[in-house]
Design an enzyme around this catalytic site. Structure first.
Site, mmCIF file in Angstrom:
data_model
loop_
_atom_site.group_PDB
_atom_site.id
_atom_site.type_symbol
_atom_site.label_atom_id
_atom_site.label_comp_id
_atom_site.label_asym_id
_atom_site.label_seq_id
_atom_site.Cartn_x
_atom_site.Cartn_y
_atom_site.Cartn_z
ATOM 1 N N ASP A 82 0.845 -1.194 0.000
ATOM 2 C CA ASP A 82 0.000 0.000 0.000
ATOM 3 C C ASP A 82 0.877 1.240 0.000
ATOM 4 O O ASP A 82 2.092 1.175 0.236
ATOM 5 C CB ASP A 82 -0.901 -0.029 1.247
ATOM 6 C CG ASP A 82 -2.043 0.984 1.196
ATOM 7 O OD1 ASP A 82 -2.243 1.609 0.143
ATOM 8 O OD2 ASP A 82 -2.727 1.141 2.223
ATOM 9 N N LYS A 83 0.219 2.367 -0.255
ATOM 10 C CA LYS A 83 0.867 3.683 -0.164
ATOM 11 C C LYS A 83 0.068 4.506 0.831
ATOM 12 O O LYS A 83 -1.160 4.377 0.898
ATOM 13 C CB LYS A 83 0.821 4.316 -1.556
ATOM 14 C CG LYS A 83 1.396 5.671 -1.702
ATOM 15 C CD LYS A 83 0.514 6.892 -1.668
ATOM 16 C CE LYS A 83 -0.920 6.897 -1.949
ATOM 17 N NZ LYS A 83 -1.603 8.208 -1.768
ATOM 18 N N HIS A 84 0.751 5.334 1.594
ATOM 19 C CA HIS A 84 0.023 6.253 2.473
ATOM 20 C C HIS A 84 0.605 7.645 2.303
ATOM 21 O O HIS A 84 1.824 7.818 2.278
ATOM 22 C CB HIS A 84 0.143 5.805 3.932
ATOM 23 C CG HIS A 84 -0.647 6.667 4.870
ATOM 24 N ND1 HIS A 84 -2.001 6.495 5.064
ATOM 25 C CD2 HIS A 84 -0.301 7.735 5.622
ATOM 26 C CE1 HIS A 84 -2.437 7.402 5.915
ATOM 27 N NE2 HIS A 84 -1.427 8.183 6.269
ATOM 28 N N SER A 85 -0.290 8.624 2.196
ATOM 29 C CA SER A 85 0.170 10.002 2.049
ATOM 30 C C SER A 85 -0.161 10.778 3.312
ATOM 31 O O SER A 85 -1.188 10.528 3.947
ATOM 32 C CB SER A 85 -0.537 10.627 0.845
ATOM 33 O OG SER A 85 -0.614 12.018 0.995
ATOM 34 N N THR A 122 -9.571 10.684 0.860
ATOM 35 C CA THR A 122 -9.770 9.712 -0.222
ATOM 36 C C THR A 122 -11.149 9.051 -0.129
ATOM 37 O O THR A 122 -11.806 8.822 -1.149
ATOM 38 C CB THR A 122 -8.637 8.662 -0.153
ATOM 39 O OG1 THR A 122 -7.411 9.368 -0.364
ATOM 40 C CG2 THR A 122 -8.780 7.585 -1.196
ATOM 41 N N ARG A 170 -6.447 13.779 19.913
ATOM 42 C CA ARG A 170 -5.318 14.638 19.484
ATOM 43 C C ARG A 170 -5.808 15.754 18.573
ATOM 44 O O ARG A 170 -5.327 16.889 18.645
ATOM 45 C CB ARG A 170 -4.278 13.792 18.736
ATOM 46 C CG ARG A 170 -3.459 12.887 19.655
ATOM 47 C CD ARG A 170 -2.681 11.872 18.844
ATOM 48 N NE ARG A 170 -1.844 12.484 17.840
ATOM 49 C CZ ARG A 170 -1.600 11.964 16.634
ATOM 50 N NH1 ARG A 170 -2.142 10.803 16.281
ATOM 51 N NH2 ARG A 170 -0.827 12.574 15.786
ATOM 52 N N SER A 185 0.398 6.416 14.805
ATOM 53 C CA SER A 185 -0.959 6.454 14.291
ATOM 54 C C SER A 185 -1.028 5.830 12.889
ATOM 55 O O SER A 185 -1.850 4.954 12.610
ATOM 56 C CB SER A 185 -1.420 7.907 14.261
ATOM 57 O OG SER A 185 -2.661 8.015 13.638
ATOM 58 N N LYS A 189 -2.275 1.442 11.855
ATOM 59 C CA LYS A 189 -3.336 1.069 10.910
ATOM 60 C C LYS A 189 -2.770 0.226 9.762
ATOM 61 O O LYS A 189 -3.412 -0.703 9.280
ATOM 62 C CB LYS A 189 -4.009 2.329 10.368
ATOM 63 C CG LYS A 189 -4.868 3.020 11.433
ATOM 64 C CD LYS A 189 -5.425 4.346 10.977
ATOM 65 C CE LYS A 189 -4.396 5.422 10.946
ATOM 66 N NZ LYS A 189 -4.800 6.764 11.301
ATOM 67 N N LYS A 190 -1.561 0.557 9.325
ATOM 68 C CA LYS A 190 -0.977 -0.190 8.194
ATOM 69 C C LYS A 190 -0.570 -1.597 8.618
ATOM 70 O O LYS A 190 -0.701 -2.557 7.849
ATOM 71 C CB LYS A 190 0.243 0.577 7.643
ATOM 72 C CG LYS A 190 -0.123 1.923 7.051
ATOM 73 C CD LYS A 190 -1.056 1.763 5.852
ATOM 74 C CE LYS A 190 -1.773 3.032 5.514
ATOM 75 N NZ LYS A 190 -2.848 2.840 4.521
HETATM 76 N N1 URA Z 1 -2.739 10.715 9.699
HETATM 77 C C1 URA Z 1 -2.975 9.758 10.634
HETATM 78 O O1 URA Z 1 -3.559 8.719 10.334
HETATM 79 N N2 URA Z 1 -2.532 9.957 11.868
HETATM 80 C C2 URA Z 1 -1.868 11.075 12.254
HETATM 81 O O2 URA Z 1 -1.492 11.185 13.395
HETATM 82 C C3 URA Z 1 -1.647 12.073 11.281
HETATM 83 C C4 URA Z 1 -2.087 11.850 10.000
#
Ligand code: URA
Length: 441
Positions: A82-85, A122, A170, A185, A189-190
C-alpha cells in the site's frame, strides 16, 4: 498502576516502560483512561517526544488493539502493498496508483481516511462515484482486493480502535503534529491491514502537515525505522505540496481528473511524476522489480495499455458503482450548478500559492469539513488550477470555481486570488520529488 504516574513521568521527560505503554493502549481501547488523561499524556509527548523504543511499543500496541488482517488465506500471487500520504490539496494519487500497481501484479488493500480541515479525504472522494460502498465488510473487501487487485475503502471501527480514539482526541487538543504520535498512528493502521510492504508519500510545503524539509525528513526516518522494527518494509518519498497536485481539488472533480489520467487522455506533469515515482517505489519495495527505471516503465505501460483503467473499472463495479465507469464517468459524477473562472488582478507569472488557503476555499464551498459530522457537497471544488510558473491573464484564469451558489463562488474566488502571488518574472523551477528514503538494508 495509576495513570497519573504515567503522565507525570512523561511530563518530566522520562521514558515510558513497555508495561506503561500497554496500560495506556488498553485504556485507550476500552475507555478506562478518560479523555482528559489521554489529552494530558498526548501533550506531554508532544512537548517531550518519545524514544524510538516507545514509539515502536505504542505502534505495535495500537495495531493489536483490534482486528489484524491476514492475507495468507487468500493465496494471492503477488505482494500485499500500500501507499500512504500525509495529505495535501488535490491529492488524488491513490485512485491512480492503486489500479496501476494492481495492473503490475501488486494487491493493494487501501484503507483511507475522510477529509478534515484543508486536505480532502480519499474516502469522501471515492464516494462521489454513485453506488460505491466505501464501508464494506471485511469479506467483500478481501474479495475485491483478490479479484480486482485493489480496493479503496474507509477506516473501519475494528482496525486499530485505540488509534481511532487517540487521533480524535489529538485532533481537538492541538497534539497531532508530533513525529512519534503520527508515526504510531499511521503505522498501527498499516500493520493492522496486514501489509507486506508500504510506501509513504511525505508531503512538504504550504499545503502539508510538515511545512519544513527537516520535519518531513524526521517523520520519514521515524516511520521507516519504526516500520522496520515491526517487519514492515517501508520506503518513503518526500514530495512537494506548495501547490495543488494536478489541476483539480474537490471530491468529484478529482475523480474526473483521475479517470482522464487512467484513460491516458490527460496526465498533468507534476501529478504524473508523483504517481509514477510512488508506483515504481511500490514495485521495488515489494520485491516485484529491482530496478527503479524499469519499474517506472512498467507503471507507465499499465496506463498506456489500458490495464490500470480496467483494474479501476473492476474495483468500482465490485464495490457497487456503475459498470464501465471509466467510459461513462462524465454522466455519473455530480456537477455543481455554477462554474466561475477566477482571474488574477493583473497579468503576470504565478510565482507562489498558499496551498493551505486553497484547501480552505474548498471548505468554504462546502466540499471539505470543519467538523467530522459535516456533510459534504461532493460536486464543488476547483478545476483548471494553474500551476506555479504559468502566465496568467484575462484569458488564463487562476482556476475555475465549481459552486452551489453564486455567493459561495465569490467568497472562494476571493480566497483563491488572495492565495496566489503573481509576479512580473517567472519563479525558479521547483522539483516535485525532493527525496527518496529507504531503510538501512
Ligand atoms: N494521519 C494519521 O492517520 N494519523 C496522524 O497522526 C496524522 C495523520
Amino acid at each position: 498502576m495509576l495513570f497519573t504516574d504515567v503522565i507525570r513521568k512523561k511530563r518530566d521527560g522520562g521514558e515510558l516502560s513497555a508495561d506503561e505503554i500497554a496500560f495506556f493502549v488498553k485504556g485507550l481501547a476500552d475507555g478506562s483512561v478518560p479523555a482528559e488523561q489521554v489529552s494530558a499524556l498526548a501533550m506531554a509527548v508532544f512537548l517531550n517526544s518519545m524514544t524510538a523504543a516507545e514509539a515502536g511499543l505504542l505502534t505495535m500496541g495500537m495495531a493489536a488493539s483490534g482486528t489484524v488482517l491476514n492475507w495468507a488465506d487468500e493465496h494471492l500471487d503477488g505482494p500485499v502493498v500500500d501507499k500512504h500520504s500525509t495529505g495535501g490539496v488535490g491529492d488524488k494519487v491513490s485512485f491512480l496508483l492503486a489500479p496501476i500497481a494492481a495492473a503490475c501484479g501488486c494487491f493493494v488493500p487501501m484503507i483511507s481516511g475522510r477529509g478534515l480541515g484543508h486536505t480532502g479525504g480519499t474516502t469522501d472522494k471515492v464516494e462521489s462515484i454513485p453506488g460505491y460502498n466505501a464501508t464494506p465488510d471485511f469479506s467483500l473487501f478481501r474479495k475485491v482486493v483478490k479479484e480486482a487487485g485493489c480496493a479503496i475503502i474507509g477506516q473501519t471501527e475494528d482496525l486499530a480502535p485505540a488509534d481511532r480514539r487517540f487521533y480524535a482526541i489529538r485532533d481537538v487538543t492541538a497534539t497531532v503534529e508530533s513525529v512519534p504520535l503520527i508515526t504510531a498512528s499511521i503505522l498501527s493502521k498499516k500493520i493492522a491491514a496486514g501489509l507486506d510492504a508500504l510506501v509513504m508519500d511525505i508531503k512538504v510545503g504550504s499545503g502539508a502537515f510538515m511545512v519544513s524539509m527537516d520535519r518531513a525528513e524526521e517523520l520519514a526516518r521515524s516511520i521507516i525505522d519504526t516500520a522496520a522494527a515491526a517487519n514492515l518494509k517501508t520506503h518513503a518519498i518526500i514530495t512537494d505540496m506548495n501547490e495543488c497536485l494536478g489541476e483539480t481539488a474537490g471530491n468529484a472533480l478529482e475523480i474526473a481528473e483521475s479517470v482522464a489520467y487512467l484513460r491516458n487522455d490527460h496526465r498533468e506533469s507534476r501529478l504524473d511524476d508523483v504517481v509514477m515515482s510512488l508506483t515504481a517505489e511500490m514495485l521495488v519495495v515489494s520485491g516485484l522489480e529491482g530496478n527503479r527505471n524499469v519499474a517506472r516503465q512498467k507503471a507507465d505501460d499499465a496506463v498506456t495499455s489500458g490495464k490500470a483503467a480496467e483494474a479501476f473499472d473492476r474495483m468500482v463495479q465490485a464495490m457497487g458503482g456503475p459498470k464501465n465507469f471509466v467510459d461513462t464517468y462524465a454522466t455519473h459524477l455530480p456537477k455543481a450548478e455554477f462554474e466561475i473562472p477566477v482571474f488574477a488582478e493583473a497579468e503576470g507569472y504565478l510565482a507562489a500559492v498558499d496551498a493551505f488557503a486553497l484547501g480552505n476555499s474548498i471548505i468554504e464551498l462546502g466540499g471539505g469539513r470543519r467538523a467530522l459530522s459535516d456533510n459534504l457537497d461532493l460536486s464543488v471544488g476547483l478545476s483548471g488550477v494553474t500551476p506555479i510558473g504559468s502566465l496568467v491573464n484575462r484569458q488564463r484564469p487562476l482556476a475555475i470555481v465549481h459552486a452551489a451558489s453564486e455567493a459561495s463562488a465569490q467568497v472562494a474566488a476571493e480566497m483563491i486570488r488572495a492565495a496566489c502571488v503573481v509576479s512580473d518574472s517567472p519563479p525558479a523551477e521547483r522539483p516535485v520529488i525532493y527525496e527518496n528514503l529507504r531503510g538501512r538494508e
